[in-house]
Design an enzyme around this catalytic site. Structure first.
Site, PDB file in Angstrom:
ATOM      1  N   LYS A 172       0.843  -1.197   0.000  1.00  0.00           N
ATOM      2  CA  LYS A 172       0.000   0.000   0.000  1.00  0.00           C
ATOM      3  C   LYS A 172       0.879   1.248   0.000  1.00  0.00           C
ATOM      4  O   LYS A 172       1.919   1.289   0.672  1.00  0.00           O
ATOM      5  CB  LYS A 172      -0.906  -0.019   1.233  1.00  0.00           C
TER       6      LYS A 172
ATOM      7  N   SER B 163      -9.545   1.642   3.394  1.00  0.00           N
ATOM      8  CA  SER B 163      -8.807   2.406   2.403  1.00  0.00           C
ATOM      9  C   SER B 163      -7.781   1.604   1.610  1.00  0.00           C
ATOM     10  O   SER B 163      -7.155   2.118   0.681  1.00  0.00           O
ATOM     11  CB  SER B 163      -8.074   3.556   3.107  1.00  0.00           C
TER      12      SER B 163
ATOM     13  N   SER C 275      -9.614  -0.744   7.567  1.00  0.00           N
ATOM     14  CA  SER C 275      -9.146  -0.465   6.207  1.00  0.00           C
ATOM     15  C   SER C 275      -8.503  -1.640   5.494  1.00  0.00           C
ATOM     16  O   SER C 275      -8.259  -1.575   4.298  1.00  0.00           O
ATOM     17  CB  SER C 275      -8.152   0.710   6.222  1.00  0.00           C
TER      18      SER C 275
END
EC number: 6.3.5.7
Length: 524
Positions: free
Chosen positions: A76, A171, A195
């Site tokens: 990420k 996210s 997330s």
């Protein structure tokens, strides 16, 4: 080859059935072919191939570094990566190249993993849809799956065309989409309020949030320091355990990691549930929970009961306050953390030069999106002297009550809690963006956030397909630092449900029939 599990491909590499370079090239080709999913912000093609060739040499010499040697992974884009741009999906950090690796990234590299690139997210991880980043929204691979497309074709009310593509959740939506679409075998996410688990549920993959303090946060650009945890996304529970075995343990660079020794573990193949107690929190049967998700949850509880586990209703009475409490604490820590982005040392800098204060203001106005600016303003309001006791201190007290609820339930003999992960399956992007970021986060984090408040480990396991052919996930929450027990239960459940693999024929068909902009992926 790319549809196999991490453990299976690791065995194939060791047996010489495939080379690390060949495997890396196949992943890179699929990333390019599925570029319209917008799962990656940066693809480090040259660096990945160089790492794969080094891994291939180690295999020839019989000097492999570990079970991840030659395994393509993704990270990420809020983890620092030396030599690779790290943006947090924000204009504020466009062009920023860190001089160091996050500890979890370095641990992957030390095991010989091949880093393919950095995945897309909501800006600074503030969101639950992966729709609010500077590089555009991430598309859920299941939007183009054969399972979903065939169901839509039978629905006379469904319209043809692309506007119905689905969100990934957030996210860590880019990481979930990358694993789901077979472009990598594991990916790192971050989890502050759900997330990792939220997008794992919507994309049909396993998403693990370890206990707070078990995995280092060093190099993870912070959202909420007291709740941020590196997350793991894989296609099986066993694979999540393998990656956790690499990442767990004390880090001198992160004072919040526990100093107790961490020993990697393998999950048993034969699992007996007769002495296990599964708790079903009654507060999680909340308004807004879809009938399909409720039915899957109920069926899962029946599975455990029939297998000999004791299943009992439990109460977590302060659950309903978790989201409100989180919004206060999150905004307060965001206001503090975002203060470092002033345009002086790194990242975006405005051309305004009237004064230092004007430079700060212009830089932050240009660099941050509305969501980030809104949380900064809210946090500063909560931290005002006249508001500090009323909001911040009170929220900390509520957080303690939430943690105490879990402690009380677990002290009563419950081993693992079973809950939904999200209210329903993934929704179309056009429907999702009708609500603002905060409203969506309030709705989507309702089942996941409390575990962050208490610092407990939790994992999403894909559990069933909805009537529309979309993944529905369930969440297991365990005792602090009892990941082995948690993942053992999750593995047993995974084996029972036999969740079907995504059929991606529709992705390739979509690629050849629909033009897409590809400006958000930069091959290096």
């Amino acid at each position: 080859m790319l549809r196999t599990s991490l453990r299976e491909i690791s065995a194939a590499l060791k047996e010489g059935q495939v080379s690390p370079t060949e495997l890396c090239q196949k992943c890179l080709s699929l990333i390019k072919a599925t570029r319209f999913l917008n799962a990656y912000i940066t693809v480090a093609e040259d660096m990945a191939l160089k790492q794969a060739k080094a891994s291939e040499k180690r295999y020839r010499q019989g000097q492999t570094l570990g079970d991840l040697d030659g395994i393509p992974v993704a990270v990420k884009d809020n983890f620092s990566t030396a030599g690779i741009e790290t943006t947090c999906a924000s204009n504020m950090l466009k062009g920023y190249i860190p001089p160091f690796n996050a500890t979890v990234v370095q641990k992957l590299l030390d095991q010989g993993a091949v880093l393919l690139g950095k995945t897309n997210l909501d800006e600074f991880a503030m969101g639950s849809g992966s729709t609010d980043g500077a590089f555009g929204p991430v598309r859920n691979p299941w939007s183009y799956s054969q399972q979903y497309r065939s169901k839509r074709a039978k629905n006379s009310s469904a319209q043809s065309g692309d506007p119905d593509w689905l969100i990934t959740g957030g996210s860590s939506g880019g990481s979930a989409a990358a694993v789901s679409s077979f472009t990598c075998f594991a990916a790192l996410g971050s989890d502050t309020g759900g997330s990792t688990r939220n997008p794992a549920s919507l994309c049909g993959v396993v998403g693990l949030k370890p206990t707070y303090g078990l995995v280092s946060r060093y190099g993870l650009i912070p959202l909420v320091n007291s709740m941020d945890v590196p997350g793991i996304l894989t296609r099986s529970v066993d694979d999540a355990a393998t990656v956790l075995g690499v990442l767990g343990g004390h880090d001198p660079k992160d004072s919040t990691t526990v100093e107790d020794a961490f020993s990697p573990f393998q999950l048993p193949s034969l699992i007996d549930l007769k002495n296990l107690c599964i708790g079903i929190p009654k507060e999680y049967n909340t308004p807004g929970l879809s009938p399909e998700t409720l039915a899957v949850w109920s069926k899962a509880a029946d599975l455990f009961e029939k297998a000999g586990a004791r299943v009992m209703d439990v109460s977590l009475p302060h659950t309903s306050y978790s989201i409100v409490c989180y919004h206060v604490l999150c905004a307060a820590e965001v206001a503090s953390n975002m203060a470092r982005f002033d345009g002086l040392e790194y990242g975006h800098r405005s051309n305004v030069d009237e004064s230092t204060e004007a430079l700060y203001a212009a830089t932050r106005r240009e660099g941050f999106n509305d969501v980030v600016r809104g949380r900064i303003l809210s946090g500063n309001y909560f931290l005002l002297k006249q508001n500090y006791e009323r909001y911040f201190i009170k929220a900390q007290r509520v957080r303690r009550l939430i943690a105490n609820d879990f402690a009380k339930v677990f002290s009563s003999g419950v081993n693992v809690l079973l809950t939904p992960t999200t209210l329903s399956h993934a929704m179309p992007y056009a429907e999702f963006i009708k609500e603002d970021n905060r409203t969506r986060s309030t709705q989507d984090d309702i089942f996941t956030q409390a575990a962050n408040m208490a610092g407990l480990p939790a994992v999403n396991v894909p559990s069933a397909l909805s009537e529309e052919g979309l993944p529905i996930g369930l969440q297991f929450i365990g005792h602090a630092y009892q990941e082995r027990q948690l993942l053992t239960v999750a593995k047993w459940f995974e084996k029972q449900v036999q969740f079907p693999a995504i059929e991606l024929d529709g992705v390739m068909e979509h690629l050849h029939t629909t033009p897409h902009q590809e400006k958000s992926v930069f091959l290096t």
